[in-house]
Scaffold this motif. Structure first.
Motif, short mmCIF file in Angstrom:
data_model
loop_
_atom_site.label_atom_id
_atom_site.label_comp_id
_atom_site.label_asym_id
_atom_site.label_seq_id
_atom_site.Cartn_x
_atom_site.Cartn_y
_atom_site.Cartn_z
N ARG A 105 31.90 37.10 61.92
CA ARG A 105 32.63 36.37 60.89
C ARG A 105 34.20 36.02 61.67
O ARG A 105 34.71 34.93 61.13
CB ARG A 105 32.61 37.36 59.82
CG ARG A 105 33.39 36.77 58.55
CD ARG A 105 32.24 36.13 57.88
NE ARG A 105 32.24 35.62 56.62
CZ ARG A 105 32.14 36.25 55.43
NH1 ARG A 105 31.76 37.62 55.28
NH2 ARG A 105 32.05 35.58 54.25
N ILE A 106 34.70 36.86 62.28
CA ILE A 106 36.13 36.77 62.87
C ILE A 106 35.88 35.54 63.56
O ILE A 106 36.98 34.51 63.66
CB ILE A 106 36.68 37.93 63.54
CG1 ILE A 106 36.82 39.12 62.37
CG2 ILE A 106 38.02 37.80 64.08
CD1 ILE A 106 37.42 40.51 62.80
N VAL A 107 35.04 35.45 64.53
CA VAL A 107 34.98 34.39 65.69
C VAL A 107 34.83 33.15 64.83
O VAL A 107 35.42 31.97 65.30
CB VAL A 107 33.91 34.71 66.54
CG1 VAL A 107 33.56 33.39 67.62
CG2 VAL A 107 34.21 35.95 67.75
N ILE A 108 33.79 33.09 64.11
CA ILE A 108 33.56 31.55 63.10
C ILE A 108 34.92 31.43 62.43
O ILE A 108 35.21 30.12 62.59
CB ILE A 108 32.59 31.90 62.21
CG1 ILE A 108 31.22 32.08 62.93
CG2 ILE A 108 32.48 30.73 61.13
CD1 ILE A 108 29.99 32.41 62.01
N ASN A 109 35.53 32.19 61.76
CA ASN A 109 37.09 31.94 61.18
C ASN A 109 38.04 31.41 61.68
O ASN A 109 38.48 30.47 61.63
CB ASN A 109 37.32 33.13 60.21
CG ASN A 109 36.69 33.58 59.17
OD1 ASN A 109 36.02 32.23 58.54
ND2 ASN A 109 36.51 34.45 58.76
N LYS A 110 38.02 32.12 63.19
CA LYS A 110 39.02 31.64 64.20
C LYS A 110 38.65 30.24 64.80
O LYS A 110 39.47 29.50 65.04
CB LYS A 110 39.26 32.62 65.35
CG LYS A 110 39.92 33.88 65.00
CD LYS A 110 41.28 33.57 64.97
CE LYS A 110 42.02 34.99 64.90
NZ LYS A 110 43.58 34.47 64.61
N SER A 111 37.45 30.11 64.92
CA SER A 111 36.68 28.66 65.37
C SER A 111 37.06 27.62 64.40
O SER A 111 37.73 26.58 64.93
CB SER A 111 35.44 28.74 65.77
OG SER A 111 35.12 29.65 66.69
#
Length: 180
Positions: free
Chosen positions: A73-79
């Motif tokens: 979820r963090i990676v997707i939001n950062k992306s």
């Protein structure tokens, strides 16, 4: 070592545990970032920022989902934040007044490969691409997508439906050379 123990050691700021957790998830999370960013350098930058944020906020991880799901979820939001920062502001169409007709049929012709579908998703307009990608590729439901993208669930459903329509049409054109 069990994952829960590893996470608890990370909460205690144990650097060796952080490195171990990083090594366990870095390849998979890099693939997630690449699916959004399509650039190795950008994906690596987002991956590093994501892990930094994860370790800074690891005390907020309560174990309600797996650590991998929380980190994803963090990676997707950062992306998505990275992509937003690269694009100029766009005028958003207010889709909240529209009614959504549900269409759960995601079938396509047998001759279409997964790579072709993924390629065509990339060609979708931005506002549809992320919703379709989060739904089809990442496996999120409407509620989760609406939270990630800060949309209403109705807008999420509308964009998914329209994105699916665009996707079907582009696959037809690609495979048959016509739009009909």
């Amino acid at each position: 070592m069990f994952q829960i123990e590893l996470v608890e050691q990370c909460k205690a700021n144990n650097r060796k545990a952080q490195v171990k957790l990083y090594r366990q998830y870095c390849d998979g999370m890099y693939c997630v970032a690449m699916r959004f960013l399509k650039n190795e350098d950008d994906a690596e930058d987002v991956l590093q920022e994501s892990f930094v944020k994860a370790f800074q906020k690891i005390h907020q991880f309560k174990g309600e989902v797996t650590f991998g799901a929380w980190l994803k979820r963090i990676v997707i939001n950062k992306s998505l934040d990275f992509l937003k920062s690269k694009h100029e502001k766009m005028v958003e169409l207010d889709e909240t007044y529209m009614q959504v007709a549900e269409d759960d049929d995601w079938t396509i012709d047998d001759g279409v490969s997964v790579d072709e579908v993924l390629s065509e998703i990339e060609g979708l307009p931005e506002k549809y691409k992320h919703v379709v990608q989060l739904f089809l590729v990442e496996g999120y439901d409407h509620s989760e997508i609406s939270q990630i993208l800060n949309l209403t669930e109705n807008t999420c459903r509308t964009r998914l439906l329209r994105g699916k329509g665009h996707l079907r049409e582009s696959l037809k054109k690609k495979n048959y050379g016509t739009g009909s």
